[in-house]
Design a protein around this motif. Structure first.
Motif, mmCIF file in Angstrom:
data_model
loop_
_atom_site.group_PDB
_atom_site.id
_atom_site.type_symbol
_atom_site.label_atom_id
_atom_site.label_comp_id
_atom_site.label_asym_id
_atom_site.label_seq_id
_atom_site.Cartn_x
_atom_site.Cartn_y
_atom_site.Cartn_z
ATOM 1 N N ASP A 216 4.675 -1.280 -15.620
ATOM 2 C CA ASP A 216 4.582 -0.166 -14.744
ATOM 3 C C ASP A 216 4.387 -0.530 -13.093
ATOM 4 N N VAL A 217 4.710 -0.155 -12.192
ATOM 5 C CA VAL A 217 4.841 -0.279 -10.806
ATOM 6 C C VAL A 217 5.178 1.071 -9.922
ATOM 7 N N PHE A 218 4.071 1.285 -9.053
ATOM 8 C CA PHE A 218 4.216 2.327 -7.875
ATOM 9 C C PHE A 218 3.696 1.605 -6.683
ATOM 10 N N ALA A 219 4.656 0.881 -6.067
ATOM 11 C CA ALA A 219 4.256 0.462 -4.626
ATOM 12 C C ALA A 219 5.007 0.752 -3.551
ATOM 13 N N PHE A 220 4.552 0.742 -2.602
ATOM 14 C CA PHE A 220 5.023 0.684 -1.038
ATOM 15 C C PHE A 220 4.930 -0.313 -0.389
ATOM 16 N N ARG A 221 6.131 -1.112 -0.238
ATOM 17 C CA ARG A 221 5.933 -2.666 0.482
ATOM 18 C C ARG A 221 6.472 -2.635 1.841
ATOM 19 N N LEU B 236 9.376 1.245 -8.082
ATOM 20 C CA LEU B 236 8.882 2.140 -9.137
ATOM 21 C C LEU B 236 9.549 1.566 -10.288
ATOM 22 N N ALA B 237 8.731 1.369 -11.249
ATOM 23 C CA ALA B 237 9.095 0.641 -12.441
ATOM 24 C C ALA B 237 8.377 1.293 -13.860
ATOM 25 N N GLY B 238 8.968 0.869 -14.983
ATOM 26 C CA GLY B 238 8.499 1.501 -16.071
ATOM 27 C C GLY B 238 8.403 2.775 -16.176
ATOM 28 N N PHE C 206 13.465 -0.202 -13.304
ATOM 29 C CA PHE C 206 12.793 -0.120 -12.065
ATOM 30 C C PHE C 206 13.978 0.097 -11.123
ATOM 31 N N ILE C 207 13.474 0.649 -10.060
ATOM 32 C CA ILE C 207 14.344 1.149 -8.562
ATOM 33 C C ILE C 207 13.602 0.829 -7.561
ATOM 34 N N LYS C 208 14.329 0.333 -6.469
ATOM 35 C CA LYS C 208 13.814 0.057 -5.113
ATOM 36 C C LYS C 208 14.681 0.611 -4.158
ATOM 37 N N LEU C 209 14.115 1.468 -3.166
ATOM 38 C CA LEU C 209 14.572 2.195 -2.213
ATOM 39 C C LEU C 209 13.915 1.520 -0.962
ATOM 40 N N ALA C 210 14.964 1.334 0.091
ATOM 41 C CA ALA C 210 14.239 0.447 1.252
ATOM 42 C C ALA C 210 14.976 0.880 2.614
ATOM 43 N N LYS C 211 14.619 0.624 3.575
ATOM 44 C CA LYS C 211 14.968 0.495 5.032
ATOM 45 C C LYS C 211 14.336 -0.504 5.846
ATOM 46 N N PRO C 212 15.474 -1.382 6.549
ATOM 47 C CA PRO C 212 14.970 -2.273 7.545
ATOM 48 C C PRO C 212 14.818 -1.628 8.819
ATOM 49 N N TYR D 229 0.983 -1.166 -0.111
ATOM 50 C CA TYR D 229 -0.012 -0.284 0.045
ATOM 51 C C TYR D 229 0.798 1.248 0.109
ATOM 52 N N PRO D 230 0.602 2.170 -0.921
ATOM 53 C CA PRO D 230 -0.111 1.863 -2.074
ATOM 54 C C PRO D 230 0.353 0.957 -3.064
ATOM 55 N N ARG D 231 -0.587 0.614 -3.867
ATOM 56 C CA ARG D 231 -0.284 -0.615 -4.564
ATOM 57 C C ARG D 231 -0.920 -0.443 -6.242
ATOM 58 N N TYR D 232 0.235 -0.335 -7.257
ATOM 59 C CA TYR D 232 0.014 -0.062 -8.582
ATOM 60 C C TYR D 232 0.819 -1.152 -9.176
ATOM 61 N N PHE D 233 0.449 -2.336 -9.899
ATOM 62 C CA PHE D 233 1.144 -3.277 -10.731
ATOM 63 C C PHE D 233 0.320 -3.373 -11.940
ATOM 64 N N SER D 234 1.413 -2.987 -13.086
ATOM 65 C CA SER D 234 0.688 -3.362 -14.345
ATOM 66 C C SER D 234 1.602 -4.441 -15.030
#
Length: 205
Positions: free
Chosen positions: A87-92, A107-109, A169-175, A79-84
Motif C-alpha cells: 500500500d502507498v499514499f505518497a505525495f512526491r 496511490l497503491a494497493g 497503483f496510479i500516479k497523477l503528476a504535474k511538472p 510528504y505525506p509518506r506512507y509505504f508498506s
C-alpha cells in the motif's frame, strides 16, 4: 580498445572546482527549498478536513538526494509518506537537474482501491486542472519523457476509467518549470490541495 582521451570540454572542466562548488551549493538550496515545502504542506494538512488515515502521516516527511537519476542529480521530498509492502499514499515532489520540478500523487494497493471510484468520477476535474497520468507498468519511473505520462484531457472517459482500473497503483503528476523558482512552493501546495479536494469528493477542486 577503450578510449580514455578527454574531449576539450571534459579537459576544461576537470581542471576547475568552480562548477562542482556551484552545483553543490545549488543542491543545498534545493534541499532547503524542499524543507520549506514540507513545512507548507504540513501547514495545509493542519487546516484541511481531509480524512487522512493516521498511518498516512505517521511516517513523516523524507528528503533524499542522489546523483544518477538517468545520469543527473536529483532531490526528492516525500510528504505525506506512507509505504508498506503493498500500500502507498505518497505525495512526491522531485527536482531533476536540467529538467523540472514535479509533484506526483502515488496511490497503491488498498489505498488506491479505496479511491478508485472517486478517481473515475474525477476525470473532468483532473483534466481541467492539467494533471497527467502515468502510463507504464513499473511505478518507479519519475520523469515525463519516453511516454511515461499523458495529459488526462487527451484521454476519453473510457480510456481514463481503463487506466484507473488497470493496475494496483496510479500516479497523477504535474511538472513545474525550474525557472519559476520563487513560485514552486505555492504551485506545489496548490496542486496538493487540488488533489486532496478531488479525493475528498466534497469540495470543488
Amino acid at each position: 580498445m577503450e578510449n580514455f582521451d578527454l574531449t576539450p570540454e571534459e579537459a576544461a572542466i576537470i581542471g576547475s572546482t568552480h562548477f562542482i562548488r556551484l552545483k553543490n551549493s545549488a543542491i543545498e538550496k534545493v534541499m532547503g527549498l524542499m524543507g520549506n515545502l514540507q513545512t507548507a504542506l504540513a501547514a495545509y494538512d493542519r487546516e484541511t478536513d481531509f480524512p487522512f488515515e493516521p498511518e498516512w502521516l505517521l511516517q513523516g516527511g523524507k528528503i533524499s538526494k542522489g546523483e544518477q537519476y538517468k545520469g543527473l542529480p536529483w532531490v526528492m521530498l516525500d510528504y505525506p509518506r506512507y509505504f508498506s509492502k503493498s500500500d502507498v499514499f505518497a505525495f512526491r515532489t522531485m527536482f531533476w537537474w536540467g529538467h523540472y520540478f514535479s509533484a506526483t500523487l502515488h496511490l497503491a494497493g488498498k489505498v488506491k482501491a479505496h479511491f478508485s471510484t472517486v478517481l473515475e468520477e474525477a476525470y473532468m476535474k483532473l483534466a481541467e486542472a492539467g494533471f497527467q497520468v502515468y502510463l507504464q507498468e513499473n511505478p518507479w519511473e519519475h520523469d515525463f519523457e519516453n511516454g511515461n505520462y499523458c495529459f488526462i484531457d487527451k484521454l476519453s472517459l473510457h480510456e481514463w476509467k481503463t487506466l484507473v482500473s488497470r493496475n494496483d497503483f496510479i500516479k497523477l503528476a504535474k511538472p513545474f518549470v525550474i525557472g519559476h523558482w520563487g513560485e514552486i512552493i505555492t504551485d506545489v501546495v496548490a496542486a496538493y490541495a487540488t488533489l486532496l479536494s478531488i479525493l475528498d469528493n466534497k469540495k470543488g477542486a
